[in-house]
Design a protein around this motif. Structure first.
Motif, mmCIF file in Angstrom:
data_model
loop_
_atom_site.group_PDB
_atom_site.id
_atom_site.type_symbol
_atom_site.label_atom_id
_atom_site.label_comp_id
_atom_site.label_asym_id
_atom_site.label_seq_id
_atom_site.Cartn_x
_atom_site.Cartn_y
_atom_site.Cartn_z
ATOM 1 N N LEU A 88 6.526 -6.892 -9.908
ATOM 2 C CA LEU A 88 6.049 -5.748 -9.126
ATOM 3 C C LEU A 88 5.057 -6.154 -8.042
ATOM 4 C CD1 LEU A 88 5.532 -3.260 -12.082
ATOM 5 C CD2 LEU A 88 7.286 -3.099 -10.291
ATOM 6 N N ASN A 89 4.762 -7.449 -7.959
ATOM 7 C CA ASN A 89 3.780 -7.978 -7.005
ATOM 8 C C ASN A 89 2.403 -7.348 -7.209
ATOM 9 O OD1 ASN A 89 2.863 -9.652 -4.960
ATOM 10 N ND2 ASN A 89 3.355 -8.184 -3.345
ATOM 11 N N ILE A 90 1.991 -7.309 -8.467
ATOM 12 C CA ILE A 90 0.657 -6.835 -8.842
ATOM 13 C C ILE A 90 -0.047 -8.007 -9.520
ATOM 14 C CG2 ILE A 90 -0.663 -5.209 -10.254
ATOM 15 C CD1 ILE A 90 1.728 -3.262 -10.030
ATOM 16 N N ALA A 91 -1.190 -8.396 -8.982
ATOM 17 C CA ALA A 91 -1.930 -9.535 -9.532
ATOM 18 C C ALA A 91 -2.410 -9.223 -10.941
ATOM 19 C CB ALA A 91 -3.106 -9.879 -8.630
ATOM 20 N N VAL A 92 -2.137 -10.124 -11.868
ATOM 21 C CA VAL A 92 -2.501 -9.932 -13.273
ATOM 22 C C VAL A 92 -4.011 -9.767 -13.428
ATOM 23 C CG1 VAL A 92 -2.482 -10.975 -15.578
ATOM 24 C CG2 VAL A 92 -0.472 -11.162 -14.113
ATOM 25 N N ALA A 93 -4.790 -10.627 -12.780
ATOM 26 C CA ALA A 93 -6.250 -10.558 -12.917
ATOM 27 C C ALA A 93 -6.785 -9.231 -12.391
ATOM 28 C CB ALA A 93 -6.908 -11.722 -12.187
ATOM 29 N N THR A 94 -6.275 -8.788 -11.274
ATOM 30 C CA THR A 94 -6.707 -7.507 -10.704
ATOM 31 C C THR A 94 -6.316 -6.355 -11.621
ATOM 32 O OG1 THR A 94 -6.472 -8.406 -8.474
ATOM 33 C CG2 THR A 94 -6.530 -5.999 -8.682
ATOM 34 N N PHE A 95 -5.105 -6.415 -12.145
ATOM 35 C CA PHE A 95 -4.632 -5.375 -13.057
ATOM 36 C C PHE A 95 -5.528 -5.310 -14.288
ATOM 37 C CE2 PHE A 95 -2.003 -3.996 -16.644
ATOM 38 C CZ PHE A 95 -1.527 -2.783 -16.170
ATOM 39 N N ASN A 96 -5.786 -6.465 -14.894
ATOM 40 C CA ASN A 96 -6.629 -6.495 -16.097
ATOM 41 C C ASN A 96 -8.041 -5.981 -15.807
ATOM 42 O OD1 ASN A 96 -4.577 -7.444 -17.746
ATOM 43 N ND2 ASN A 96 -5.083 -9.575 -17.366
#
Length: 142
Positions: free
Chosen positions: A46-54
């Motif tokens: 989905l092109n969503i950064a894991v770190a930002t999401f967390n």
């Protein structure tokens, strides 16, 4: 695996309002849990950064509108697959989220041998994937 169902689907106006506000990251995390794939793999697709999401999950923040739209588009594919099976086959014991998770992860000839998961980072790519799913129902899949 979590089950995703809205008691009453949102109206188009409610849907747009929800997208503009952004999905709460905690809600997004619960939606991703419906898939039988690692969260990091889904977020990458989905092109969503894991770190930002967390970070957003921990802080109780919302996703950006474009991230929310891509996530909801992917989740809507579960309902599309379930509808296809309901209309064309025997839905007894069928797990649409599990089937979709596997299908998204495998190369598809109609996508030039790439995985559908690699097309979910834009709404245009998601449209292509949804069209391929629809063609599968009619037997015009390639």
């Amino acid at each position: 695996m979590a089950s995703l169902a809205f008691a009453v689907p949102p109206t188009p106006a409610e849907h747009v309002k929800m997208l503009r506000a952004g999905l709460p990251a905690g809600t997004a995390k619960a939606m991703l849990a419906a898939f039988d794939l690692p969260t990091g793999q889904l977020l990458a697709g989905l092109n969503i950064a894991v770190a930002t999401f967390n970070r957003k999950v921990l802080r109780g923040e919302t996703l950006a509108p474009d991230e929310s739209e891509r996530l909801l588009g992917m989740v809507a594919m579960i309902a599309q697959v379930q509808r296809m099976v309901n209309e064309s086959g025997d839905p007894t014991g069928f797990d649409a989220a599990n089937w979709l998770s596997r299908w998204l992860s495998e190369p598809v000839p109609a996508l030039g041998g790439t995985r559908p998961l690699d097309w979910l980072d834009t709404m245009a790519g998601q449209t292509v994937v949804r069209q391929i799913l629809a063609r599968m129902q009619t037997g015009a899949y390639s």
